[in-house]
Design a protein around this motif. Structure first.
Motif, PDB file in Angstrom:
ATOM      1  N   SER A 303       0.810  -1.223   0.000  1.00 11.56           N
ATOM      2  CA  SER A 303       0.000   0.000   0.000  1.00 11.56           C
ATOM      3  C   SER A 303       0.837   1.265   0.000  1.00 11.56           C
ATOM      4  O   SER A 303       0.312   2.353   0.181  1.00 11.56           O
ATOM      5  N   GLU A 304       2.149   1.141  -0.177  1.00 12.23           N
ATOM      6  CA  GLU A 304       3.023   2.314  -0.166  1.00 12.23           C
ATOM      7  C   GLU A 304       3.951   2.286  -1.366  1.00 12.23           C
ATOM      8  O   GLU A 304       4.249   1.245  -1.937  1.00 12.23           O
ATOM      9  N   GLY A 305       4.452   3.492  -1.728  1.00 10.40           N
ATOM     10  CA  GLY A 305       5.444   3.623  -2.779  1.00 10.40           C
ATOM     11  C   GLY A 305       4.922   3.248  -4.146  1.00 10.40           C
ATOM     12  O   GLY A 305       3.719   3.208  -4.395  1.00 10.40           O
ATOM     13  N   GLU A 306       5.843   2.944  -5.050  1.00  7.91           N
ATOM     14  CA  GLU A 306       5.452   2.689  -6.427  1.00  7.91           C
ATOM     15  C   GLU A 306       4.698   1.378  -6.610  1.00  7.91           C
ATOM     16  O   GLU A 306       4.065   1.149  -7.641  1.00  7.91           O
ATOM     17  N   CYS A 307       4.727   0.517  -5.608  1.00 10.79           N
ATOM     18  CA  CYS A 307       3.979  -0.735  -5.705  1.00 10.79           C
ATOM     19  C   CYS A 307       2.500  -0.560  -5.395  1.00 10.79           C
ATOM     20  O   CYS A 307       1.688  -1.439  -5.702  1.00 10.79           O
ATOM     21  N   ALA A 308       2.122   0.543  -4.765  1.00 10.25           N
ATOM     22  CA  ALA A 308       0.733   0.736  -4.346  1.00 10.25           C
ATOM     23  C   ALA A 308      -0.173   0.917  -5.552  1.00 10.25           C
ATOM     24  O   ALA A 308       0.153   1.633  -6.494  1.00 10.25           O
ATOM     25  N   GLU A 309      -1.335   0.262  -5.521  1.00 12.07           N
ATOM     26  CA  GLU A 309      -2.324   0.387  -6.576  1.00 12.07           C
ATOM     27  C   GLU A 309      -3.551   1.108  -6.039  1.00 12.07           C
ATOM     28  O   GLU A 309      -4.134   0.701  -5.044  1.00 12.07           O
ATOM     29  N   ASN A 310      -3.939   2.209  -6.698  1.00 11.54           N
ATOM     30  CA  ASN A 310      -5.015   3.063  -6.195  1.00 11.54           C
ATOM     31  C   ASN A 310      -6.296   2.996  -7.011  1.00 11.54           C
ATOM     32  O   ASN A 310      -7.276   3.637  -6.659  1.00 11.54           O
ATOM     33  N   ARG A 311      -6.290   2.230  -8.096  1.00 12.87           N
ATOM     34  CA  ARG A 311      -7.465   2.167  -8.951  1.00 12.87           C
ATOM     35  C   ARG A 311      -8.225   0.861  -8.717  1.00 12.87           C
ATOM     36  O   ARG A 311      -7.651  -0.230  -8.823  1.00 12.87           O
ATOM     37  N   LYS A 312      -9.502   0.968  -8.437  1.00 10.46           N
ATOM     38  CA  LYS A 312     -10.313  -0.225  -8.205  1.00 10.46           C
ATOM     39  C   LYS A 312     -10.484  -1.050  -9.477  1.00 10.46           C
ATOM     40  O   LYS A 312     -10.707  -2.256  -9.421  1.00 10.46           O
ATOM     41  N   ASP A 313     -10.414  -0.376 -10.631  1.00 10.47           N
ATOM     42  CA  ASP A 313     -10.583  -1.084 -11.892  1.00 10.47           C
ATOM     43  C   ASP A 313      -9.242  -1.336 -12.581  1.00 10.47           C
ATOM     44  O   ASP A 313      -9.162  -1.436 -13.805  1.00 10.47           O
ATOM     45  N   ALA A 314      -8.176  -1.456 -11.805  1.00 10.71           N
ATOM     46  CA  ALA A 314      -6.840  -1.670 -12.359  1.00 10.71           C
ATOM     47  C   ALA A 314      -6.707  -3.056 -12.967  1.00 10.71           C
ATOM     48  O   ALA A 314      -7.207  -4.050 -12.421  1.00 10.71           O
ATOM     49  N   ASP A 315      -6.011  -3.138 -14.080  1.00 10.29           N
ATOM     50  CA  ASP A 315      -5.790  -4.426 -14.733  1.00 10.29           C
ATOM     51  C   ASP A 315      -5.066  -5.411 -13.812  1.00 10.29           C
ATOM     52  O   ASP A 315      -5.402  -6.600 -13.757  1.00 10.29           O
ATOM     53  N   SER A 316      -4.088  -4.920 -13.057  1.00 12.63           N
ATOM     54  CA  SER A 316      -3.318  -5.799 -12.178  1.00 12.63           C
ATOM     55  C   SER A 316      -4.194  -6.428 -11.101  1.00 12.63           C
ATOM     56  O   SER A 316      -4.048  -7.614 -10.766  1.00 12.63           O
ATOM     57  N   THR A 317      -5.110  -5.661 -10.548  1.00  6.82           N
ATOM     58  CA  THR A 317      -5.987  -6.165  -9.492  1.00  6.82           C
ATOM     59  C   THR A 317      -6.886  -7.280 -10.005  1.00  6.82           C
ATOM     60  O   THR A 317      -7.014  -8.343  -9.383  1.00  6.82           O
ATOM     61  N   TRP A 318      -7.509  -7.060 -11.153  1.00  5.20           N
ATOM     62  CA  TRP A 318      -8.449  -8.044 -11.682  1.00  5.20           C
ATOM     63  C   TRP A 318      -7.749  -9.254 -12.268  1.00  5.20           C
ATOM     64  O   TRP A 318      -8.288 -10.368 -12.234  1.00  5.20           O
TER      65      TRP A 318
END
Length: 360
Positions: A303-318
């Motif tokens: 949840s910190e730095g360049e690894c953090a993902e802030n988009r709920k519709d991010a390709d990486s998350t799905w």
């Protein structure tokens, strides 16, 4: 937690090492299937195929172009006429880079990887495969390579006419299947995506395909490529049937790891994530001027730095977190805040993906 890998391991994670082990060619279909051939929804469609992993397919972990042959196989099986123009050597991470001078050689490969020789035998162009290197006089094992964008630009600006006899542009450019997903910050570096951008820059529709590796991140199972390629052929057929193959934007299609028996989940319309999954890091050697280039890997949930993902519709998350096929629109226009052009086409393609696209 994040960690880094030395360059040799980083290259293995992104591109792999070793010598190829190919499965035996599939057995011919039963007589009943030959008497009633499968539908060919892509009949009459001319496809240029490229990638950033090369056309060698010579590594044991399948990281240097095996996905390209699986994509070629699936598209020809669906009736398309396919010609390959791909980098001679692995060109991962080249983005949209081009070569600004010198000579390019497009050399036809006559001995194809075992099991793929007859995949396009019935296609008008025979599924011709060309590797593109720098220099003249032929491509040797150690010849430097053209970039992914080079191969597409060469093909569209005279290469296909000279080498395959095609008049006019192809109907579609497909890039991949990449060894490893192209998601989040990696999209900017991706030669697979860069080659697709080169196509839409020339007003030719394009789709970039990338498949996840296995849990080790070092090996790229043939089964992942095959599942993705067969899904891709049905996706292209659906887009074609609905008149949705457009050059206004490219599509980026990433496929999850299914090698352990987990089925891929339904396609999801996503955005490119604003975090990172992998990144380049630089470690100084002692107190001198040298820095080792290493691959930084982000672990899930950071949840910190360049690894953090802030988009709920991010390709990486799905893709990585939920196991879905992810599809995102990509454009060449880097103008911040520019109005969305072809909004009606974008809406129609999104509706197709969300409501009608094939399921894995």
């Amino acid at each position: 937690m994040r960690h880094t890998l030395a360059l040799t391991a980083a290259a293995a994670a992104l591109a792999g090492l070793g010598a190829t082990a190919f499965a035996a060619a599939p057995a011919p279909p039963p007589a009943a299937e030959r008497a009633h051939p499968a539908p060919r929804p892509l009949a009459g469609l001319r496809i240029l195929l490229s990638n950033d992993d090369s056309m060698q397919a010579a590594r044991a972990n399948n990281s240097d172009g095996l996905g390209l042959y699986e994509l070629r196989r699936a598209m020809c099986a669906a009736g398309a006429d396919v010609v390959v123009m791909a980098p001679w050597q692995v060109q991962s991470g080249k983005g949209t880079a081009v070569t600004n001078g010198g000579v390019l050689t497009a050399q036809r490969r006559t001995a194809l990887p075992a099991g793929y020789e007859a995949d396009c035998a019935d296609a008008p162009s025979g599924g011709a495969v060309f590797g593109v290197c720098l220099g003249e006089g032929g491509c040797a094992p150690d010849s430097p390579s053209a970039t992914p964008a080079d191969t597409v630009k060469l093909a569209l600006r005279g290469g296909l006419a000279a080498k395959a006899g095609w008049k006019g542009a192809p109907d579609l450019v497909l890039t991949g299947i990449n060894s490893g997903p192209n998601i989040a910050a990696s999209v900017n570096d991706s030669g697979t995506v860069g080659a697709a951008v080169a196509a839409i820059d020339q007003e030719v529709p394009a789709i970039a395909f990338s498949s996840s590796g296995d849990e080790s991140r070092l090996s790229f199972p043939r089964g992942n490529y095959r599942a993705h390629a067969e899904f891709g052929a049905r996706l292209v057929a659906g887009l074609r049937e609905r008149g949705l193959l457009t050059s206004a934007f490219a599509l980026k299609v990433d496929y999850p790891d299914v090698s352990a028996g987990r089925a891929a989940k339904a396609p999801v319309w996503t955005r490119v994530g604003d975090g990172a999954v992998a990144y380049h890091a630089y470690e100084r050697r002692g107190s001198g001027d040298a820095f080792d280039i290493v691959l930084g890997l982000c672990e899930g949930g950071e949840s910190e730095g360049e690894c953090a993902e802030n988009r709920k519709d991010a390709d990486s998350t799905w893709l990585l977190g939920k196991g879905h096929v992810t599809i995102a629109p990509i454009t060449w226009d880097r103008t911040y805040g520019t109005p969305v052009e072809a909004a009606r086409e974008l809406k129609a393609v999104r509706r197709y993906v969300e409501r009608e696209a094939p399921r894995p």
